[in-house]
Design a protein around this motif. Structure first.
Motif, mmCIF file in Angstrom:
data_model
loop_
_atom_site.group_PDB
_atom_site.id
_atom_site.type_symbol
_atom_site.label_atom_id
_atom_site.label_comp_id
_atom_site.label_asym_id
_atom_site.label_seq_id
_atom_site.Cartn_x
_atom_site.Cartn_y
_atom_site.Cartn_z
ATOM 1 N N GLU A 1 30.834 7.059 47.809
ATOM 2 C CA GLU A 1 31.778 5.978 48.107
ATOM 3 C C GLU A 1 32.827 6.428 49.105
ATOM 4 O O GLU A 1 33.218 5.680 49.999
ATOM 5 C CB GLU A 1 32.476 5.513 46.825
ATOM 6 N N ARG A 2 33.276 7.652 48.947
ATOM 7 C CA ARG A 2 34.278 8.181 49.858
ATOM 8 C C ARG A 2 33.707 8.243 51.275
ATOM 9 O O ARG A 2 34.366 7.899 52.243
ATOM 10 C CB ARG A 2 34.710 9.585 49.415
ATOM 11 N N LYS A 3 32.442 8.652 51.366
ATOM 12 C CA LYS A 3 31.785 8.736 52.668
ATOM 13 C C LYS A 3 31.628 7.352 53.289
ATOM 14 O O LYS A 3 31.840 7.156 54.476
ATOM 15 C CB LYS A 3 30.419 9.405 52.543
ATOM 16 N N ARG A 4 31.239 6.394 52.455
ATOM 17 C CA ARG A 4 31.081 5.009 52.935
ATOM 18 C C ARG A 4 32.403 4.486 53.470
ATOM 19 O O ARG A 4 32.459 3.865 54.524
ATOM 20 C CB ARG A 4 30.631 4.106 51.780
ATOM 21 N N PHE A 5 33.467 4.742 52.709
ATOM 22 C CA PHE A 5 34.798 4.300 53.111
ATOM 23 C C PHE A 5 35.167 4.900 54.468
ATOM 24 O O PHE A 5 35.574 4.205 55.390
ATOM 25 C CB PHE A 5 35.822 4.698 52.037
ATOM 26 N N LYS B 1 43.123 -0.807 52.759
ATOM 27 C CA LYS B 1 43.205 -1.171 51.340
ATOM 28 C C LYS B 1 42.138 -2.205 51.002
ATOM 29 O O LYS B 1 41.484 -2.138 49.971
ATOM 30 C CB LYS B 1 44.592 -1.763 51.050
ATOM 31 N N THR B 2 41.986 -3.176 51.918
ATOM 32 C CA THR B 2 41.000 -4.239 51.706
ATOM 33 C C THR B 2 39.595 -3.655 51.632
ATOM 34 O O THR B 2 38.829 -3.989 50.726
ATOM 35 C CB THR B 2 41.064 -5.272 52.852
ATOM 36 N N VAL B 3 39.270 -2.763 52.587
ATOM 37 C CA VAL B 3 37.936 -2.149 52.599
ATOM 38 C C VAL B 3 37.722 -1.378 51.291
ATOM 39 O O VAL B 3 36.669 -1.476 50.660
ATOM 40 C CB VAL B 3 37.765 -1.211 53.824
ATOM 41 N N PHE B 4 38.770 -0.648 50.871
ATOM 42 C CA PHE B 4 38.680 0.126 49.624
ATOM 43 C C PHE B 4 38.368 -0.798 48.444
ATOM 44 O O PHE B 4 37.442 -0.548 47.668
ATOM 45 C CB PHE B 4 39.991 0.868 49.379
ATOM 46 N N SER B 5 39.126 -1.903 48.319
ATOM 47 C CA SER B 5 38.905 -2.753 47.139
ATOM 48 C C SER B 5 37.569 -3.486 47.226
ATOM 49 O O SER B 5 36.946 -3.762 46.199
ATOM 50 C CB SER B 5 40.067 -3.723 46.928
ATOM 51 N N ILE C 1 34.853 -2.174 48.462
ATOM 52 C CA ILE C 1 33.886 -1.163 48.003
ATOM 53 C C ILE C 1 33.916 -1.096 46.477
ATOM 54 O O ILE C 1 32.869 -1.078 45.825
ATOM 55 C CB ILE C 1 34.208 0.225 48.613
ATOM 56 N N GLN C 2 35.137 -1.096 45.906
ATOM 57 C CA GLN C 2 35.274 -1.056 44.443
ATOM 58 C C GLN C 2 34.625 -2.270 43.781
ATOM 59 O O GLN C 2 34.121 -2.194 42.676
ATOM 60 C CB GLN C 2 36.749 -0.988 44.038
ATOM 61 N N ASP C 3 34.661 -3.425 44.496
ATOM 62 C CA ASP C 3 34.043 -4.639 43.956
ATOM 63 C C ASP C 3 32.524 -4.606 44.062
ATOM 64 O O ASP C 3 31.850 -5.564 43.671
ATOM 65 C CB ASP C 3 34.555 -5.876 44.714
ATOM 66 N N GLU D 1 28.393 -7.105 53.788
ATOM 67 C CA GLU D 1 29.333 -8.077 53.222
ATOM 68 C C GLU D 1 30.763 -7.756 53.647
ATOM 69 O O GLU D 1 31.562 -8.653 53.926
ATOM 70 C CB GLU D 1 29.225 -8.088 51.687
ATOM 71 N N ILE D 2 31.088 -6.468 53.720
ATOM 72 C CA ILE D 2 32.430 -6.057 54.143
ATOM 73 C C ILE D 2 32.642 -6.389 55.610
ATOM 74 O O ILE D 2 33.674 -6.923 55.999
ATOM 75 C CB ILE D 2 32.636 -4.542 53.881
#
Lengths: 143, 183
Positions: free
Chosen positions: A27-31, A61-65, A67-69, A75-76
């Motif tokens: 996830e960190r890499k994707r972010f 922040k938006t990209v992070f949340s 990803i969390q969703d 989609e992002i």
């Protein structure tokens, strides 16, 4: 040595970028990859990763949340494009408005190939001409 | 003879290339600022939100916003460019031209209140967006930014940056006048 070990260990444990904490390394890499893919709306030639503008912070922040969703990369991308337009994508989509952008390099490559082949053919033709001249000279005995 | 023609053609090739370059640059410059910030949200519904009102701490949602023409203005007390458009906003509010809703973007409540107290308050309501979440949903680039929203809650005009008199007269007002007649 021990200190270095401890420091590197803590770094690998937290897996965070800029205050964002991730559960998985993937996830960190994707972010990290996604925020490099988007252009900061306010600063024209910087991506989201490299900007301190308030809007870039909000979008990270938006990209992070997102990803969390559990949203997919596409989609992002769509989410941000719907709000900020194609401007935000560093890699433009293929649309009627961008066909020239994507097509020009291909057309130029084809033109260059065609041009180079033309030159080669002409050179071959000249070589043949010289060979013929040589043979003519040999046969005729005139030097 | 044919060879001479080809040489000439080769000589004018850079000139043709330059011509093409000028052609596309011409188009690019003519598009101007407008296409630098494309109006992605134009004709889209104003996004859903749920927040607090800055001045009375009452809950406020999208529902409170629709039903009439609104000028939604993104501002902050730290935003120096916002001062430039403030006189126009006050004028529009006092003359009753349009109801203005403020979105207080990434600001401290106390500083925002002081700012309004000192400079005058053109806003009917101010929506708090301390984390900038509403603004991301709105596709806001930064403060200031203004949106014209119709009674159905659809965004009809947008100004990125200072709402100048010219922008108001040329893009917001004509649309507003044409629509008000219909309603």
């Amino acid at each position: 040595m021990l200190l270095i070990f401890i420091v590197s260990f803590t770094f690998s444990m937290t897996q965070s970028i800029d205050g964002f904490v991730f559960e998985h390394e993937s996830e960190r890499k994707r972010f990290g990859r996604l925020i490099e893919e988007f252009r900061c709306p306010q600063c024209v030639n910087t991506n989201l990763a490299g900007s301190d503008a308030p809007i870039a912070q909000d979008l990270r922040k938006t990209v992070f949340s997102l990803i969390q969703d559990g949203k997919s990369d596409q989609e992002i991308r769509d989410y941000l494009r719907e709000r900020y337009g194609d401007f935000i994508l560093f890699k433009p989509r293929f649309t009627p408005g961008t066909w020239a952008l994507w097509g020009t390099p291909i057309v130029l490559l084809l033109l260059a190939t065609w041009f180079l082949m033309g030159i080669r053919e002409k050179r071959n033709a000249i070589t043949l001409d010289l060979n013929d001249m040589q043979r003519v000279k040999e046969i005729s005995g005139i030097h | 003879m044919e060879r001479r023609l080809k040489t000439r053609l080769l000589l004018v090739t850079p000139l043709i290339g330059f011509g093409i370059l000028v052609f596309f640059l011409g188009i690019g410059f003519r598009l101007g600022e407008h296409n630098v910030h494309p109006s992605a949200m134009l004709n889209d519904p104003f996004p859903e939100f749920s927040s607090m009102s800055l001045l009375d701490d009452e809950p406020i949602t999208r529902e409170d916003l629709i039903g009439t023409f609104r000028l939604v203005n993104v501002w902050a007390s730290w935003c120096t460019a916002c001062i430039e458009e403030h006189d126009l906003l006050l004028e529009l509010a006092r003359s009753g031209t349009i109801s203005i809703i403020g979105i207080n973007y990434r600001d401290q409540a106390e500083e925002a209140k002081t700012w309004l107290y000192e400079r005058g308050n053109p806003y009917e309501t101010v929506v708090v967006d301390a984390k900038g979440e509403i603004c991301v949903d709105l596709g806001v680039y930064g403060a200031p930014e203004s949106f014209l929203v119709d009674p159905e809650g659809i965004i009809r005009a947008k100004q990125v940056g200072v709402l100048t008199r010219t922008a108001w007269m040329e893009e917001f007002q004509p649309w507003l006048e044409a629509q008000v007649e219909q309603y």
